[in-house]
Design an enzyme around this catalytic site. Structure first.
Site, PDB file in Angstrom:
ATOM      1  N   SER A  87      62.634  77.523   8.369  1.00  0.00           N
ATOM      2  CA  SER A  87      62.905  76.883   9.639  1.00  0.00           C
ATOM      3  C   SER A  87      61.908  77.111  10.755  1.00  0.00           C
ATOM      4  O   SER A  87      62.129  77.952  11.603  1.00  0.00           O
ATOM      5  CB  SER A  87      64.278  77.344  10.133  1.00  0.00           C
ATOM      6  OG  SER A  87      64.493  76.939  11.462  1.00  0.00           O
ATOM      7  N   ASP A 130      71.429  68.708   7.145  1.00  0.00           N
ATOM      8  CA  ASP A 130      70.586  69.477   8.060  1.00  0.00           C
ATOM      9  C   ASP A 130      70.186  68.638   9.270  1.00  0.00           C
ATOM     10  O   ASP A 130      69.567  67.584   9.130  1.00  0.00           O
ATOM     11  CB  ASP A 130      69.331  69.963   7.323  1.00  0.00           C
ATOM     12  CG  ASP A 130      68.633  71.107   8.037  1.00  0.00           C
ATOM     13  OD1 ASP A 130      68.669  71.140   9.282  1.00  0.00           O
ATOM     14  OD2 ASP A 130      68.047  71.950   7.352  1.00  0.00           O
ATOM     15  N   HIS A 132      71.394  73.464   7.907  1.00  0.00           N
ATOM     16  CA  HIS A 132      70.274  74.382   8.085  1.00  0.00           C
ATOM     17  C   HIS A 132      70.619  75.839   7.780  1.00  0.00           C
ATOM     18  O   HIS A 132      69.851  76.546   7.127  1.00  0.00           O
ATOM     19  CB  HIS A 132      69.759  74.263   9.519  1.00  0.00           C
ATOM     20  CG  HIS A 132      68.323  74.616   9.669  1.00  0.00           C
ATOM     21  ND1 HIS A 132      67.295  73.848   9.152  1.00  0.00           N
ATOM     22  CD2 HIS A 132      67.717  75.667  10.271  1.00  0.00           C
ATOM     23  CE1 HIS A 132      66.136  74.404   9.437  1.00  0.00           C
ATOM     24  NE2 HIS A 132      66.367  75.514  10.120  1.00  0.00           N
TER      25      HIS A 132
END
Length: 368
Positions: free
Chosen positions: A189, A311, A344
């Site tokens: 990320s 996500d 996520h």
């Protein structure tokens, strides 16, 4: 750092993993490698003397070593090493080192918040890997600097450009200097001043006031902030979320958040835009910042990319753009995993991540 040998890379929008052999001739000098037992008392704050090892690793029976690594631009970064799993010696004498890099607003604890049988840091150690955990500049354990204090706005004058140029370089060189081996890299990320604030502290008053104002808007539901930012996570354990909120989120530079916002706004991965041609020319010699060309990734570099259908930070359209940039990649070197129900946070905190994602990562490593 001169990279003369690239090995395997796991790109998981969740993770980016790279196997790299730095050139020892241009790696960090011995004087730049600061360990817990030989730290520079001027450069290293006392808070780095205890940390992740004591808090989350040793308590589970795993060995853990704390290091400090100094970057070329003066930052002192905390790093942890888990050299063995619960079964000592698993993996032999020359274990494959793996560097774990957390995402924005997080720190190295990301990889250790679940139980040992579900956290990637422990899972890799138990499968015979030499695990190294990075902590980016500005986070809880990496706030040291050769000359600057975090209270000084100059300390926060960086974005992910500098994190790539300096933090990643220093960390990879350090692991290579300690092991003499190519390094597998796993990353999760990576999503001017804002309101006159140099440090973006998610737990600070300025951000709290901003969120309070935002959530007062009748059209905004802030009951579940994690879901608001990450998407609808399917597989988070309530106790893990509570533990996450105890330790995270972490500070980053406001400039870093602005840079990430620029990427979203422009739909282009490029260096930080200073907002006017003159400033960009002074920094880059061009009116527009240079673009990071993802298609320049060596076509024979093994890549594993895992992404989720829910996500909200790395959505499927963005992943599609990345895959398009990689369309000429060697077919047998690119592995793509799509997890329909994952958002996520599921990739690092999900109770099913070990079986769905981590086992696939280890299989990928072993195939290469």
């Amino acid at each position: 750092m001169a990279i003369h040998c690239l090995g395997r890379v796991l790109v998981a929008i969740f993770f980016v993993v790279i196997m790299i052999e730095p050139d020892p001739a241009v790696g960090l000098r011995k004087s730049d490698l600061l360990t817990i037992n030989g730290h520079d008392p001027v450069s290293v704050p006392t808070t780095t003397l205890v940390g992740i090892c004591e808090s989350l690793v040793i308590v589970h029976g795993y060995p853990c070593i704390e290091y400090n690594v100094k970057t070329e631009d003066g930052f002192v970064l905390s790093m942890q090493r888990i050299p063995d799993g619960l079964v000592k010696g698993n993996g032999g004498n020359n274990k494959q080192p793996v560097l774990l890099q957390h995402g924005v607003l997080m720190d190295g604890m990301t990889w250790l918040l679940e139980s040992p049988d579900q956290s990637l840091g422990f899972v890799l150690a138990d499968n015979g890997y030499d695990v190294w955990i990075a902590n980016s500049r500005g986070t809880r354990w990496s706030r040291g600097h050769a000359s600057l204090d975090p209270a000084n706005p100059a300390y926060w004058n960086w974005s992910w450009d500098e994190m790539v140029d300096y933090d990643l370089t220093a960390n990879l060189d350090f692991v290579y200097s300690q092991t003499g081996q190519k390094v597998d890299y796993v990353g999760h990320s990576m999503i001017t001043t804002w309101l006159g604030i140099a440090e973006f502290n998610p737990k600070g008053k300025a951000v709290a006031d901003f969120l309070k104002t935002l959530c007062a808007n009748p059209g905004v539901d802030c009951f579940d902030l994690i879901r608001s930012f990450t998407g609808k996570n399917c597989c988070l354990n309530e106790s893990t979320v509570d533990l996450f909120l105890k330790y995270e989120p972490q500070s980053t530079a406001t400039k870093n958040m602005v840079h990430l916002a620029q990427t979203v706004r422009d739909g282009i991965i490029m260096k930080y835009d200073y907002g006017n041609g003159a400033a960009n020319i002074m920094r880059y010699g061009e009116i527009r910042p240079p673009i990071y060309n993802m298609s320049n990734i060596p076509h024979d570099l093994p890549l594993f990319l895992s992404y989720g259908g829910q996500d909200a930070l790395a959505d499927t359209r963005d992943v599609g753009l990345l895959l398009d940039a990689l369309k000429f990649h060697d077919g047998d070197k690119l592995t793509v995993q799509f997890v329909k129900d994952y958002a996520h946070a599921d990739f690092v905190l999900g109770v099913t991540a070990k079986n769905i994602v981590y086992d696939a990562i280890i299989a990928f490593f072993r195939r290469q």
